[in-house]
Design a protein around this motif. Structure first.
Motif, mmCIF file in Angstrom:
data_model
loop_
_atom_site.group_PDB
_atom_site.id
_atom_site.type_symbol
_atom_site.label_atom_id
_atom_site.label_comp_id
_atom_site.label_asym_id
_atom_site.label_seq_id
_atom_site.Cartn_x
_atom_site.Cartn_y
_atom_site.Cartn_z
ATOM 1 N N ASN A 107 94.250 63.089 -111.572
ATOM 2 C CA ASN A 107 94.646 63.514 -112.928
ATOM 3 C C ASN A 107 93.824 64.683 -113.455
ATOM 4 O O ASN A 107 94.189 65.285 -114.478
ATOM 5 N N LEU A 108 92.720 65.016 -112.804
ATOM 6 C CA LEU A 108 91.874 66.118 -113.298
ATOM 7 C C LEU A 108 92.535 67.464 -113.027
ATOM 8 O O LEU A 108 93.045 67.717 -111.933
ATOM 9 N N LYS A 109 92.490 68.319 -114.035
ATOM 10 C CA LYS A 109 93.093 69.649 -113.923
ATOM 11 C C LYS A 109 92.091 70.636 -113.324
ATOM 12 O O LYS A 109 90.881 70.486 -113.511
ATOM 13 N N THR A 110 92.594 71.653 -112.634
ATOM 14 C CA THR A 110 91.709 72.714 -112.127
ATOM 15 C C THR A 110 92.049 74.087 -112.727
ATOM 16 O O THR A 110 91.227 75.000 -112.652
ATOM 17 N N ASP A 111 93.228 74.220 -113.314
ATOM 18 C CA ASP A 111 93.594 75.498 -113.941
ATOM 19 C C ASP A 111 93.243 75.395 -115.428
ATOM 20 O O ASP A 111 94.065 75.031 -116.262
ATOM 21 N N VAL A 112 91.977 75.700 -115.735
ATOM 22 C CA VAL A 112 91.471 75.374 -117.081
ATOM 23 C C VAL A 112 90.924 76.596 -117.827
ATOM 24 O O VAL A 112 90.215 76.449 -118.825
ATOM 25 N N GLY A 113 91.244 77.801 -117.349
ATOM 26 C CA GLY A 113 90.708 79.009 -117.981
ATOM 27 C C GLY A 113 90.989 79.089 -119.472
ATOM 28 O O GLY A 113 90.111 79.449 -120.267
ATOM 29 N N VAL A 146 77.771 67.626 -112.541
ATOM 30 C CA VAL A 146 78.939 67.364 -113.403
ATOM 31 C C VAL A 146 79.652 66.096 -112.943
ATOM 32 O O VAL A 146 80.049 65.250 -113.761
ATOM 33 N N MET A 147 79.774 65.929 -111.622
ATOM 34 C CA MET A 147 80.385 64.710 -111.081
ATOM 35 C C MET A 147 79.653 63.465 -111.573
ATOM 36 O O MET A 147 80.283 62.466 -111.948
ATOM 37 N N SER A 148 78.329 63.505 -111.575
ATOM 38 C CA SER A 148 77.560 62.314 -111.946
ATOM 39 C C SER A 148 77.877 61.886 -113.388
ATOM 40 O O SER A 148 78.002 60.691 -113.669
ATOM 41 N N TYR A 149 78.033 62.854 -114.280
ATOM 42 C CA TYR A 149 78.386 62.513 -115.669
ATOM 43 C C TYR A 149 79.811 61.957 -115.752
ATOM 44 O O TYR A 149 80.083 61.018 -116.497
ATOM 45 N N LEU A 150 80.725 62.574 -114.996
ATOM 46 C CA LEU A 150 82.117 62.105 -115.030
ATOM 47 C C LEU A 150 82.229 60.682 -114.489
ATOM 48 O O LEU A 150 82.961 59.855 -115.034
ATOM 49 N N VAL A 151 81.519 60.389 -113.400
ATOM 50 C CA VAL A 151 81.634 59.076 -112.762
ATOM 51 C C VAL A 151 80.876 58.008 -113.560
ATOM 52 O O VAL A 151 81.394 56.912 -113.799
ATOM 53 N N GLU A 152 79.668 58.332 -113.986
ATOM 54 C CA GLU A 152 78.868 57.350 -114.737
ATOM 55 C C GLU A 152 79.390 57.171 -116.160
ATOM 56 O O GLU A 152 79.136 56.150 -116.794
ATOM 57 N N GLY A 153 80.083 58.181 -116.672
ATOM 58 C CA GLY A 153 80.534 58.146 -118.062
ATOM 59 C C GLY A 153 79.480 58.634 -119.033
ATOM 60 O O GLY A 153 79.640 58.535 -120.243
ATOM 61 N N GLY A 154 78.389 59.188 -118.507
ATOM 62 C CA GLY A 154 77.303 59.689 -119.351
ATOM 63 C C GLY A 154 76.044 59.854 -118.522
ATOM 64 O O GLY A 154 76.106 59.946 -117.293
ATOM 65 N N SER A 155 74.913 59.875 -119.190
ATOM 66 C CA SER A 155 73.634 59.989 -118.490
ATOM 67 C C SER A 155 73.360 58.701 -117.714
ATOM 68 O O SER A 155 73.852 57.633 -118.059
ATOM 69 N N ALA A 181 84.158 72.269 -108.047
ATOM 70 C CA ALA A 181 83.690 73.552 -107.497
ATOM 71 C C ALA A 181 84.689 74.670 -107.788
ATOM 72 O O ALA A 181 84.303 75.796 -108.138
ATOM 73 N N THR A 182 85.968 74.377 -107.648
ATOM 74 C CA THR A 182 87.008 75.379 -107.948
ATOM 75 C C THR A 182 86.923 75.821 -109.401
ATOM 76 O O THR A 182 86.928 77.022 -109.716
ATOM 77 N N VAL A 183 86.822 74.838 -110.302
ATOM 78 C CA VAL A 183 86.723 75.137 -111.735
ATOM 79 C C VAL A 183 85.445 75.920 -112.029
ATOM 80 O O VAL A 183 85.452 76.892 -112.803
ATOM 81 N N THR A 184 84.332 75.536 -111.389
ATOM 82 C CA THR A 184 83.039 76.167 -111.663
ATOM 83 C C THR A 184 83.025 77.624 -111.245
ATOM 84 O O THR A 184 82.525 78.490 -111.983
ATOM 85 N N ALA A 185 83.568 77.917 -110.066
ATOM 86 C CA ALA A 185 83.625 79.316 -109.616
ATOM 87 C C ALA A 185 84.489 80.149 -110.564
ATOM 88 O O ALA A 185 84.109 81.262 -110.966
ATOM 89 N N HIS A 219 74.908 70.985 -101.778
ATOM 90 C CA HIS A 219 74.696 72.335 -101.227
ATOM 91 C C HIS A 219 75.988 72.996 -100.776
ATOM 92 O O HIS A 219 76.240 74.168 -101.076
ATOM 93 N N ARG A 220 76.832 72.286 -100.069
ATOM 94 C CA ARG A 220 78.044 72.914 -99.514
ATOM 95 C C ARG A 220 78.944 73.458 -100.621
ATOM 96 O O ARG A 220 79.638 74.467 -100.434
ATOM 97 N N TYR A 221 78.924 72.809 -101.794
ATOM 98 C CA TYR A 221 79.779 73.274 -102.895
ATOM 99 C C TYR A 221 79.141 74.443 -103.631
ATOM 100 O O TYR A 221 79.853 75.314 -104.160
ATOM 101 N N ILE A 222 77.827 74.491 -103.649
ATOM 102 C CA ILE A 222 77.158 75.659 -104.236
ATOM 103 C C ILE A 222 77.367 76.882 -103.339
ATOM 104 O O ILE A 222 77.591 77.997 -103.839
ATOM 105 N N VAL A 223 77.339 76.672 -102.028
ATOM 106 C CA VAL A 223 77.690 77.761 -101.086
ATOM 107 C C VAL A 223 79.079 78.297 -101.418
ATOM 108 O O VAL A 223 79.294 79.522 -101.518
ATOM 109 N N GLU A 224 80.032 77.382 -101.600
ATOM 110 C CA GLU A 224 81.416 77.780 -101.890
ATOM 111 C C GLU A 224 81.506 78.555 -103.204
ATOM 112 O O GLU A 224 82.154 79.610 -103.275
ATOM 113 N N ILE A 225 80.839 78.059 -104.238
ATOM 114 C CA ILE A 225 80.896 78.721 -105.554
ATOM 115 C C ILE A 225 80.309 80.127 -105.470
ATOM 116 O O ILE A 225 80.938 81.108 -105.906
ATOM 117 N N ILE A 226 79.111 80.250 -104.905
ATOM 118 C CA ILE A 226 78.453 81.562 -104.863
ATOM 119 C C ILE A 226 79.284 82.554 -104.040
ATOM 120 O O ILE A 226 79.387 83.734 -104.395
#
Length: 341
Positions: A107-113, A146-155, A181-185, A219-226
């Motif tokens: 259900n999460l969107k990626t086209d969020v500009g 960001v994933m950790s906040y989404l999954v845990e529901g907070g800190s 990662a797509t949204v972040t880039a 790391h692999r997702y930071i590689v992708e973003i950069i």
């Protein structure tokens, strides 16, 4: 901007003194911040370009730092993707609809500009006010954080639910991280197009991960973003809590700067990084509680250690705490600005 000490150091040049900015420099340690905060909610401040600009400019006007950083939050990407985000005093951020099932991820969107256009609008206002005086840093949260906040529901103190997803359902974790990662880039490129002069990726909770899990799930997702960033003349800074451990791996993602926490000797870690990768850091922020002679001694000690090292930006190993005295922060910046190699 070519004369900017910050940009020169970020691109691994030797500067006459280390440039200085501080993570959370527009924050709760300033009375002027509270004058604004008492009138608006945190998300209102982030989403109203004029207010975000007012807060961004506070340390520029009051502290005289060498770079401004956009006033926003790392979780705006999670909200734009569909997270029901709120901030409560004393509690922190909450997502009322945590992401824990395959359906939640789908259900999460990626086209969020469009949903993040307010950030681009704020950048334009801030750049008008800065008028070329110092660079503006944009930023985003790294996918794992960001994933950790989404999954845990907070800190979270132990990241139990996040780690359960990583370990029991790695394919789901990768789908979620890939979407973030797509949204972040895209989001960082939106900031670059709006006019920021540098970007920083914050992986605030990477220290929760083992080496193997960091490699696979962060790391692999930071590689992708950069790799996707339109980074011509725009330095990319990579920061995580745990950078004293992960720095050699972080450098493989090809950032221009690795921001280092305070648990390591900065010169030692710099010599272990590839040539052309600058370092940022790494004063323990708790030192800013100390007496002024201690603050000066610790800054000078760090600077002597880094003497004649090209590519060094002075910063804290993490953000300023809310109850650090403003005068101590201002004094620390004066000590930096008076220093000469």
């Amino acid at each position: 901007m070519k004369d900017s000490l910050f940009l020169q150091a970020a691109f691994s040049n030797l500067t006459e003194r280390p440039p200085v900015w501080m993570m959370r420099q527009a924050g709760r340690f300033m009375p002027e911040y509270w004058e604004i905060k008492n009138k608006y909610s945190f998300l209102e401040m982030c989403k109203t370009p004029e207010i975000a600009a007012d807060v961004t400019m506070l340390p520029v006007d009051l502290l005289g730092i060498d770079a401004a950083i956009l006033f926003s939050d790392i979780l705006v990407t999670g909200e734009a993707m569909g997270g029901d985000l709120s901030f409560t005093a004393g509690v922190g951020p909450k997502f009322a609809n945590p992401v824990r099932t395959q359906a939640d991820i789908d259900n999460l969107k990626t086209d969020v500009g469009d949903g993040l256009q307010y950030v681009a609008d704020a950048i334009k206002v801030i750049q008008q006010r800065l008028n070329g005086s110092i660079p503006l840093i944009g930023f985003a949260g790294a996918p794992f954080t960001v994933m950790s906040y989404l999954v845990e529901g907070g800190s979270s103190k132990d990241f139990k639910l996040t780690k359960l997803m990583l370990h029991n359902h790695p394919e789901m974790a990768h789908q979620l991280l890939s979407k973030i990662a797509t949204v972040t880039a895209d989001y960082l490129n939106l900031q670059i197009e709006a006019g920021v002069n540098a970007v920083q990726i914050f992986d605030s909770w990477a220290l929760a991960l083992s080496w193997d899990d960091y490699s696979e799930f962060s790391h692999r997702y930071i590689v992708e973003i950069i790799s996707k960033l339109k980074r011509k003349d725009i330095p990319v800074i990579s920061f995580c809590k745990g950078s004293s451990v992960f720095a050699p791996l972080m450098a493989q993602a090809k950032p221009d700067v690795v921001s280092i926490d305070w648990n390591v000797d900065l010169l030692d870690i710099k010599k272990r990084l590839p040539q052309g990768v600058a370092v940022q850091g790494n004063l323990d922020p708790h030192i800013l509680y100390a007496d002024k002679p201690v603050i000066k001694d610790r800054i000078h000690r760090l600077f002597e250690r880094m003497r004649n090292e090209p590519g060094f930006i002075f910063n804290l190993g993490h953000g300023i705490m809310p109850d650090i005295p403003f005068d101590n922060v201002k004094y620390a910046i004066e000590v930096v600005k008076e220093f000469r190699y």
